[in-house]
Design an enzyme around this catalytic site. Structure first.
Site, PDB file in Angstrom:
ATOM      1  N   TRP A 161       0.840  -1.211   0.000  1.00  0.00           N
ATOM      2  CA  TRP A 161       0.000   0.000   0.000  1.00  0.00           C
ATOM      3  C   TRP A 161       0.863   1.245   0.000  1.00  0.00           C
ATOM      4  O   TRP A 161       0.574   2.213  -0.712  1.00  0.00           O
ATOM      5  CB  TRP A 161      -0.960  -0.005   1.181  1.00  0.00           C
ATOM      6  CG  TRP A 161      -1.945  -1.132   1.145  1.00  0.00           C
ATOM      7  CD1 TRP A 161      -2.080  -2.131   2.065  1.00  0.00           C
ATOM      8  CD2 TRP A 161      -2.926  -1.401   0.122  1.00  0.00           C
ATOM      9  NE1 TRP A 161      -3.078  -2.994   1.672  1.00  0.00           N
ATOM     10  CE2 TRP A 161      -3.619  -2.569   0.491  1.00  0.00           C
ATOM     11  CE3 TRP A 161      -3.285  -0.762  -1.065  1.00  0.00           C
ATOM     12  CZ2 TRP A 161      -4.643  -3.107  -0.283  1.00  0.00           C
ATOM     13  CZ3 TRP A 161      -4.307  -1.301  -1.838  1.00  0.00           C
ATOM     14  CH2 TRP A 161      -4.970  -2.458  -1.447  1.00  0.00           C
ATOM     15  N   ASP A 177      -1.572   6.947   6.128  1.00  0.00           N
ATOM     16  CA  ASP A 177      -2.610   5.988   5.770  1.00  0.00           C
ATOM     17  C   ASP A 177      -2.850   5.130   7.017  1.00  0.00           C
ATOM     18  O   ASP A 177      -1.980   4.362   7.431  1.00  0.00           O
ATOM     19  CB  ASP A 177      -2.120   5.133   4.588  1.00  0.00           C
ATOM     20  CG  ASP A 177      -3.099   4.022   4.207  1.00  0.00           C
ATOM     21  OD1 ASP A 177      -4.103   3.827   4.902  1.00  0.00           O
ATOM     22  OD2 ASP A 177      -2.818   3.342   3.198  1.00  0.00           O
ATOM     23  N   LYS A 235     -12.062  -1.586   7.154  1.00  0.00           N
ATOM     24  CA  LYS A 235     -11.284  -2.479   7.995  1.00  0.00           C
ATOM     25  C   LYS A 235     -11.766  -2.418   9.442  1.00  0.00           C
ATOM     26  O   LYS A 235     -11.921  -3.434  10.079  1.00  0.00           O
ATOM     27  CB  LYS A 235      -9.801  -2.106   7.928  1.00  0.00           C
ATOM     28  CG  LYS A 235      -9.280  -1.931   6.490  1.00  0.00           C
ATOM     29  CD  LYS A 235      -8.549  -3.134   5.959  1.00  0.00           C
ATOM     30  CE  LYS A 235      -8.423  -3.185   4.448  1.00  0.00           C
ATOM     31  NZ  LYS A 235      -7.607  -2.187   3.815  1.00  0.00           N
TER      32      LYS A 235
HETATM   33  C1  PLP Z   1      -7.002  -1.888   2.394  1.00  0.00           C
HETATM   34  C2  PLP Z   1      -5.965  -0.852   2.415  1.00  0.00           C
HETATM   35  C3  PLP Z   1      -5.852   0.126   1.403  1.00  0.00           C
HETATM   36  C4  PLP Z   1      -6.758   0.150   0.206  1.00  0.00           C
HETATM   37  O1  PLP Z   1      -8.014   0.593   0.535  1.00  0.00           O
HETATM   38  P1  PLP Z   1      -9.148   0.802  -0.575  1.00  0.00           P
HETATM   39  O2  PLP Z   1     -10.216   1.462   0.235  1.00  0.00           O
HETATM   40  O3  PLP Z   1      -9.515  -0.546  -1.083  1.00  0.00           O
HETATM   41  O4  PLP Z   1      -8.612   1.666  -1.647  1.00  0.00           O
HETATM   42  C5  PLP Z   1      -4.872   1.090   1.532  1.00  0.00           C
HETATM   43  N1  PLP Z   1      -4.027   1.086   2.581  1.00  0.00           N
HETATM   44  C6  PLP Z   1      -4.087   0.161   3.545  1.00  0.00           C
HETATM   45  C7  PLP Z   1      -3.120   0.217   4.683  1.00  0.00           C
HETATM   46  C8  PLP Z   1      -5.048  -0.837   3.493  1.00  0.00           C
HETATM   47  O5  PLP Z   1      -5.120  -1.758   4.460  1.00  0.00           O
END
Ligand code: PLP
Length: 362
Positions: free
Chosen positions: A99, A173, A197
């Site tokens: 990511w 993030d 999540k």
């Molecule tokens: C799941 C995830 C993403 C991607 O998220 P989307 O909403 O599917 O774009 C980005 N960063 C992390 C750390 C993730 O766990």
């Protein structure tokens, strides 16, 4: 049979949040209309957004001068929205996984994007510390929890980052560990994440943003990609993802009723310790992440080399015991159990018992 949901995302939500969302789909707050058919502008929905924003601010102790917005597009859209809004000349990225790397790739389209450090050579099993943050960067981007590799920035590594960043704006993030522990929001310019999540069903992205970092780039920003549009519009500039925002609000209420992020952190520490302890004492399994960087949210473990041929057999056994979503991501292999806020200690104990039972019968 009871199912235990260890999926990495979309993932487990509190049972009462799912029930209350279902109720609202059938009849929104006794109005005789479904949540799916009300106007997002009506008197009905504005209070939902307002409450979700207020609860985010309260639970995360977000200081004055910050906005909370809910957007579409996932965390992946933030990979480009962040540089679009902040990158004038140079940005710095800590590469701790897939990511993080995707975020870095997007930034390269907007200016110079420096990778300050990477643990790619070790398949991202640890968080690098031997680097400096260029002080002329417009921002420094980190990923606090690496969902795929089961590593997380501990409080002491975060403290080190707050030091290293100096005056540079910090962007994080936090898709997979938001609300799992207290965080000092005042250290950040932007915190964002896909909500699927730890917060809501798929379809909504949260962004916490310090208002005064905006408006400093010289490029034209399309209206929909400009954070200021959504701050000014109170997340209602265009039609927002109504159902996931409603569920997010319910999850935040649930979290508050259960003691907030401080209590959640205590539970998450106990849950993670319970499963790691089992893995560390296992005859057949071994954890993949370096101990000091282990995630409390996503716990990755693989079979020891001499037991590799048990992969499918254990997976089948665990599935028969009601364990869902324990297969590891293809880039790590093995197994991964995600222990988000809504997973209770009973679920973790059930997985531990499943592992022990499997080992006994070998
Ligand atoms: C799941 C995830 C993403 C991607 O998220 P989307 O909403 O599917 O774009 C980005 N960063 C992390 C750390 C993730 O766990």
């Amino acid at each position: 049979m009871k199912k235990y949901n260890f999926n990495a995302g979309p993932s487990i939500l509190p049972a009462e949040v799912i029930r209350q969302t279902a109720d609202a789909v059938l009849d929104f707050q006794g109005e005789g209309l479904s949540l799916l058919e009300i106007s997002h502008r009506a008197k009905y929905f504005q209070p939902v957004v307002d409450e979700a924003v207020a609860l985010m601010k309260e639970l995360l102790r977000i200081p004055d001068g910050y906005s909370v917005i809910f957007l579409g597009g996932g965390a992946s859209l933030q990979f480009c929205m962040v540089p679009f809004n902040l990158l004038e000349k140079k940005a710095a990225y800590l590469n701790t996984g897939v990511w993080a790397k995707k975020a870095l790739k997007e930034a390269k389209g907007f200016g110079e994007a420096v990778e300050v450090a990477s643990s790619a050579d070790a398949n991202f099993t640890f968080i690098p510390t031997d680097y400096e943050v260029p002080q002329d960067a417009d921002y420094f981007h980190i990923t606090t929890n690496n969902t795929i590799y089961g590593t997380e920035l501990s409080d002491s590594k975060l403290a080190d980052i707050y030091k290293k960043k100096g005056q540079v704006t910090l962007v994080a993030d936090m898709s997979s560990d938001i609300l799992s522990r207290p965080i000092d929001v005042s250290k950040y310019g932007i915190i964002y994440g896909g909500a699927q999540k730890n917060l809501a069903p798929a379809g909504v992205t949260f962004v916490i943003i310090k208002n005064d970092i905006l408006g400093k780039v010289s490029r034209h920003i399309p209206t929909m990609l400009d954070y200021r549009t959504h701050i000014d519009g109170g997340s209602l500039f265009n039609t927002p993802p109504v159902l996931p925002i409603y569920s997010a609000m319910l999850t935040l209420r649930w979290l508050k009723q259960n003691g907030g992020v401080e209590a959640a952190e205590k539970r998450n520490i106990e849950k993670a310790a319970t499963l790691y302890d089992c893995i560390d004492h296992s005859k057949i399994f071994v954890g993949t992440a370096k101990e000091e960087d282990r995630s409390r949210m996503n716990l990755c473990f693989v079979l020891k080399p001499e037991y590799q041929d048990l992969q499918d057999d254990f997976f089948k056994f665990a599935s028969e015991k009601g364990m869902v979503g324990v297969k590891g991501h293809r880039s790590v292999g093995g197994f991964r159990a995600s222990l988000y806020n809504a997973m209770d200690i009973e679920g973790v104990r059930a997985l531990v018992e499943c592992i022990k039972e499997y080992e006994r019968k070998l």
